[in-house]
Design a protein around this motif. Structure first.
Motif, PDB file in Angstrom:
ATOM      1  N   GLY A 280      49.518  32.808  31.732  1.00 21.11           N
ATOM      2  CA  GLY A 280      51.137  33.897  31.663  1.00 21.11           C
ATOM      3  C   GLY A 280      50.480  35.033  31.411  1.00 21.11           C
ATOM      4  O   GLY A 280      50.993  36.432  31.924  1.00 21.11           O
ATOM      5  N   ALA A 281      49.624  34.971  30.162  1.00 23.75           N
ATOM      6  CA  ALA A 281      49.443  36.149  29.024  1.00 23.75           C
ATOM      7  C   ALA A 281      48.858  36.982  30.013  1.00 23.75           C
ATOM      8  O   ALA A 281      48.323  37.854  30.025  1.00 23.75           O
ATOM      9  N   CYS A 282      47.412  36.177  30.904  1.00 19.97           N
ATOM     10  CA  CYS A 282      46.863  36.674  31.158  1.00 19.97           C
ATOM     11  C   CYS A 282      47.470  37.677  32.693  1.00 19.97           C
ATOM     12  O   CYS A 282      46.631  38.961  32.514  1.00 19.97           O
ATOM     13  N   ARG A 283      48.316  37.494  33.689  1.00 13.96           N
ATOM     14  CA  ARG A 283      49.012  38.288  33.974  1.00 13.96           C
ATOM     15  C   ARG A 283      50.028  38.759  33.930  1.00 13.96           C
ATOM     16  O   ARG A 283      49.143  40.313  34.982  1.00 13.96           O
ATOM     17  N   ASN A 284      50.817  38.615  33.327  1.00 18.16           N
ATOM     18  CA  ASN A 284      50.815  40.036  32.098  1.00 18.16           C
ATOM     19  C   ASN A 284      49.963  41.129  31.914  1.00 18.16           C
ATOM     20  O   ASN A 284      50.073  42.803  32.297  1.00 18.16           O
ATOM     21  N   LEU A 285      48.846  41.230  31.933  1.00 12.38           N
ATOM     22  CA  LEU A 285      47.431  42.048  31.359  1.00 12.38           C
ATOM     23  C   LEU A 285      47.371  42.443  33.523  1.00 12.38           C
ATOM     24  O   LEU A 285      46.555  43.631  32.762  1.00 12.38           O
ATOM     25  N   LEU A 286      47.083  41.274  33.374  1.00 14.58           N
ATOM     26  CA  LEU A 286      46.426  41.764  34.859  1.00 14.58           C
ATOM     27  C   LEU A 286      47.334  43.144  35.492  1.00 14.58           C
ATOM     28  O   LEU A 286      47.048  43.696  36.334  1.00 14.58           O
ATOM     29  N   ILE A 287      48.564  42.804  35.663  1.00 14.66           N
ATOM     30  CA  ILE A 287      49.676  43.588  36.442  1.00 14.66           C
ATOM     31  C   ILE A 287      49.801  45.220  35.749  1.00 14.66           C
ATOM     32  O   ILE A 287      49.470  46.028  36.563  1.00 14.66           O
ATOM     33  N   LEU A 288      49.247  45.317  34.143  1.00  8.53           N
ATOM     34  CA  LEU A 288      48.793  46.123  33.603  1.00  8.53           C
ATOM     35  C   LEU A 288      47.586  47.514  34.289  1.00  8.53           C
ATOM     36  O   LEU A 288      48.107  48.579  34.342  1.00  8.53           O
ATOM     37  N   THR A 289      46.816  46.704  34.395  1.00 10.86           N
ATOM     38  CA  THR A 289      45.674  47.945  34.814  1.00 10.86           C
ATOM     39  C   THR A 289      44.769  47.052  36.597  1.00 10.86           C
ATOM     40  O   THR A 289      44.216  47.871  36.619  1.00 10.86           O
ATOM     41  N   GLU A 290      45.102  46.066  37.289  1.00 10.58           N
ATOM     42  CA  GLU A 290      44.035  45.653  37.843  1.00 10.58           C
ATOM     43  C   GLU A 290      45.410  45.621  39.241  1.00 10.58           C
ATOM     44  O   GLU A 290      44.999  45.996  39.912  1.00 10.58           O
ATOM     45  N   GLY A 291      46.023  45.304  38.497  1.00  8.84           N
ATOM     46  CA  GLY A 291      47.237  44.886  40.291  1.00  8.84           C
ATOM     47  C   GLY A 291      48.425  43.831  40.666  1.00  8.84           C
ATOM     48  O   GLY A 291      48.417  42.537  39.058  1.00  8.84           O
ATOM     49  N   PHE A 292      48.973  43.190  40.922  1.00  8.21           N
ATOM     50  CA  PHE A 292      49.782  41.998  41.083  1.00  8.21           C
ATOM     51  C   PHE A 292      49.250  40.994  41.323  1.00  8.21           C
ATOM     52  O   PHE A 292      47.972  41.233  41.735  1.00  8.21           O
ATOM     53  N   PRO A 293      49.108  39.566  40.873  1.00  8.75           N
ATOM     54  CA  PRO A 293      48.352  38.310  40.587  1.00  8.75           C
ATOM     55  C   PRO A 293      48.387  37.929  41.927  1.00  8.75           C
ATOM     56  O   PRO A 293      47.338  37.289  42.108  1.00  8.75           O
ATOM     57  N   THR A 294      48.871  38.409  42.962  1.00  9.63           N
ATOM     58  CA  THR A 294      47.884  37.901  44.728  1.00  9.63           C
ATOM     59  C   THR A 294      46.781  39.261  44.674  1.00  9.63           C
ATOM     60  O   THR A 294      46.899  38.508  46.314  1.00  9.63           O
ATOM     61  N   TYR A 295      46.964  39.793  44.580  1.00  7.30           N
ATOM     62  CA  TYR A 295      45.678  40.845  44.986  1.00  7.30           C
ATOM     63  C   TYR A 295      44.240  41.179  43.469  1.00  7.30           C
ATOM     64  O   TYR A 295      43.437  41.424  44.118  1.00  7.30           O
ATOM     65  N   GLY A 296      44.865  41.142  42.143  1.00 11.24           N
ATOM     66  CA  GLY A 296      44.330  41.615  40.767  1.00 11.24           C
ATOM     67  C   GLY A 296      43.384  42.503  41.088  1.00 11.24           C
ATOM     68  O   GLY A 296      42.073  42.598  41.006  1.00 11.24           O
ATOM     69  N   GLY A 297      44.059  44.216  42.012  1.00 16.39           N
ATOM     70  CA  GLY A 297      42.178  44.641  41.671  1.00 16.39           C
ATOM     71  C   GLY A 297      41.474  44.266  43.402  1.00 16.39           C
ATOM     72  O   GLY A 297      40.554  45.625  43.501  1.00 16.39           O
ATOM     73  N   LEU A 298      42.134  43.814  44.112  1.00 13.61           N
ATOM     74  CA  LEU A 298      40.772  43.389  45.452  1.00 13.61           C
ATOM     75  C   LEU A 298      41.962  43.582  46.646  1.00 13.61           C
ATOM     76  O   LEU A 298      43.141  43.828  46.331  1.00 13.61           O
ATOM     77  N   ALA A 299      41.194  44.313  47.918  1.00 15.24           N
ATOM     78  CA  ALA A 299      42.580  44.154  48.972  1.00 15.24           C
ATOM     79  C   ALA A 299      42.410  42.826  49.662  1.00 15.24           C
ATOM     80  O   ALA A 299      41.315  42.309  49.122  1.00 15.24           O
ATOM     81  N   GLY A 300      43.019  42.561  50.559  1.00 12.79           N
ATOM     82  CA  GLY A 300      43.244  41.789  51.762  1.00 12.79           C
ATOM     83  C   GLY A 300      41.549  41.474  51.792  1.00 12.79           C
ATOM     84  O   GLY A 300      41.530  40.180  51.711  1.00 12.79           O
ATOM     85  N   ARG A 301      41.633  41.769  52.520  1.00 11.72           N
ATOM     86  CA  ARG A 301      40.569  42.028  52.856  1.00 11.72           C
ATOM     87  C   ARG A 301      38.737  41.339  51.880  1.00 11.72           C
ATOM     88  O   ARG A 301      37.691  40.557  53.058  1.00 11.72           O
ATOM     89  N   ASP A 302      38.380  41.497  51.344  1.00 10.62           N
ATOM     90  CA  ASP A 302      38.013  41.309  50.014  1.00 10.62           C
ATOM     91  C   ASP A 302      38.248  40.114  49.613  1.00 10.62           C
ATOM     92  O   ASP A 302      37.667  39.372  49.709  1.00 10.62           O
ATOM     93  N   LEU A 303      39.389  39.639  49.449  1.00  9.83           N
ATOM     94  CA  LEU A 303      39.963  37.744  49.097  1.00  9.83           C
ATOM     95  C   LEU A 303      39.548  37.535  50.518  1.00  9.83           C
ATOM     96  O   LEU A 303      38.556  35.961  50.025  1.00  9.83           O
ATOM     97  N   GLU A 304      39.268  37.294  51.838  1.00 10.02           N
ATOM     98  CA  GLU A 304      38.829  36.836  52.700  1.00 10.02           C
ATOM     99  C   GLU A 304      37.434  36.206  52.580  1.00 10.02           C
ATOM    100  O   GLU A 304      37.140  35.823  52.837  1.00 10.02           O
ATOM    101  N   ALA A 305      36.756  37.653  52.597  1.00  9.17           N
ATOM    102  CA  ALA A 305      34.877  37.787  52.625  1.00  9.17           C
ATOM    103  C   ALA A 305      34.401  36.865  51.283  1.00  9.17           C
ATOM    104  O   ALA A 305      33.525  36.239  51.237  1.00  9.17           O
TER     105      ALA A 305
END
Ligand code: F0G
Length: 460
Positions: A280-305
């Motif tokens: 939970g604490a990590c996700r809060n920091l993630l949202i601050l600078t990386e993005g929403f927890p289901t993409y975290g700074g990546l495009a959907g296509r990156d996640l697929e690759a």
């Protein structure tokens, strides 16, 4: 891959799309590296012939990874690509929480922001440079506790990445209250791409349990590590590499990952763990600078690759070729009398600049001298892993690193055996002229991670 009855191990793929390589003259390379302040990170990639600076993000994606990219769903929240990615991660690392990040150091920044801080101590077999920097940035101390053999570039040990378990136990006994987490880097990049054994991971787990500590893996090269376990650890020879990976994961409470290495991505990373509160604490920091927890700074296509890359990297034909092709380079250099760190690691061959250039003192950066010479001679870009990278300490002092290495990192599935034969020739040529090489001084440097931007001047 081997064909039954034949000795040759060959690349288990055919070339499907090609990239041209640009030849340059020695004078052009001399001008390029001079303009770059003798820092190879500042040389334009177009002026490099064979780029062994890193194996990170520079591998060739497969046909099936490019196809997976077409399935990328770019929804902000709850993209199906996230679930494909999460399930592929969990197939190998069955952690409760899988949090994507744009690359490994973002995962490091988040976990150490939560767990680090002034007065804390983080042990690791050997911290990678960004890992160390992210620990130290929070005010915590990064301590390397790799086994003694790892500090000798020529000591023979099948698992030179192992943690010194007695030293870890002593640290936890003495300063346990200050240690928020124990890390294990697999394979141990800064120590030469050396593997960690399952037995050592079990022993570290036991010590962590005895002291009530979390154990995290810095798992960038997990598949290469698993292959070494299969090849070298008694009783493991018949196991599936993926199974060995799952056993490594089962011994940890979480992991950081740079998906630019074994997951075969050009970009990506993740943070995974079992603890709900920590996640939970990590996700809060993630949202601050990386993005929403289901993409975290990546495009959907990156996640697929990445999901597809994870399926490919544990393939035995691939891993056999991968580890063998790195050894091929190392063995040829040894035969030619070029000193290297042995045994040869998984993703790179490390030249021993201290042995090759004994006339250049550590604070004149023998590794940098060698790396610049390889570039000027043959357009081969490598990376100093020595006093330039590790010599400057947070208190401002400069101390020689324990090893002066130059890493020839091999991007995955990118170069062929004839490219490596050329690299071998270039190394031989430089080694013959080793006595003529001179050192460098640093004329400008950043307060942390200076090797990326430092400006050098030749001495003499
Ligand atoms: N941990 C290890 C062991 C690494 O080797 C790296 C990156 C990282 C963490 C950080 O990951 O680059 O995705 O942020 N190593 C690369 C290399 C850069 O060249 O060895 P990142």
């Amino acid at each position: 891959m081997t064909s039954p009855g034949f000795r040759t191990i060959f690349e288990p793929f055919r070339i499907h799309s090609v990239e041209p390589m640009r030849m340059t003259t020695r004078q052009q390379r001399h001008d390029a590296v001079t303009q770059a302040g003798y820092n190879l990170f500042k040389v334009h990639a177009a002026d490099v012939l064979i780029d062994l600076l890193t194996d990170s993000g520079t591998g060739a994606m497969s046909r099936d990874q490019w196809a997976a990219i077409q399935h990328g769903d770019e929804s902000y929240a709850g993209s199906p690509s996230y679930y494909v990615f999460r399930d592929a991660v969990r197939e190998l690392f069955p952690f409760e929480h899988v949090i994507p990040t744009h690359q490994g150091r973002a995962a490091e920044r988040i976990i150490f922001s939560v767990l680090g801080g002034a007065g804390k101590v983080v042990p690791n077999n050997t911290h990678f440079d960004t890992t160390r920097a992210n620990v130290e940035y929070t005010g915590a101390q990064a301590v390397d506790l790799v086994i003694a053999e790892a500090r000798d570039p020529h000591a023979d040990h099948p698992f030179k990445g192992n943690m010194d378990v007695a030293a870890l136990d002593a640290l936890l006994t003495e300063r346990g209250a200050d240690v928020p987490v124990v890390f294990m880097t697999i394979t141990n990049n800064s120590g030469g791409g050396q593997p960690v054994s399952l037995a050592n991971l079990h022993a570290v787990r036991e010590v962590c349990d005895a002291h009530g500590k979390l154990l995290f893996l810095d798992a960038c090269r997990f598949a290469e590590n698993a292959w070494f376990i299969r090849e070298r650890e008694p009783g493991q020879a018949d196991r599936d590499a993926a199974d060995i990976v799952r056993e490594m994961a089962s011994l940890a409470d979480g992991m950081t990952m740079s998906a630019k290495k074994d997951p075969m991505g050009n970009i990506g990373g993740w943070l995974a763990m079992n603890d709900d509160e920590l996640a939970g604490a990590c996700r809060n920091l993630l949202i601050l600078t990386e993005g929403f927890p289901t993409y975290g700074g990546l495009a959907g296509r990156d996640l697929e690759a990445l999901a597809q890359g994870l399926r490919e990297v544990v393939n035995h034909d691939y891993l056999r070729y991968r580890i063998r092709s790195t050894a091929y380079l190392g063995e040829a250099l040894q035969r030619a009398g070029v000193p290297i760190l042995t045994p040869v690691g998984g993703h790179a061959v490390y030249l021993d600049a201290r042995s090759l250039l004994p006339h250049i003192p550590p604070l004149e950066y023998p590794g940098q001298a060698l790396a610049v010479a390889l570039y000027e001679t043959g357009g081969v870009r490598s990376c100093e892993i020595g006093t330039v990278m590790f010599g400057r300490h947070p208190d401002g002092t400069e101390v020689p690193a324990s090893l002066e290495l130059v890493r020839l990192a091999i991007p995955r599935r990118t170069y062929t055996q004839s490219h490596m034969d050329f690299v071998i020739e270039v190394c031989e040529d430089v080694a013959r002229r080793a006595g003529e090489l001179t050192g460098f001084r640093i004329v400008d440097e950043a307060p942390a991670l200076r090797h990326f931007t430092a400006v050098f001047e030749p001495i003499g």
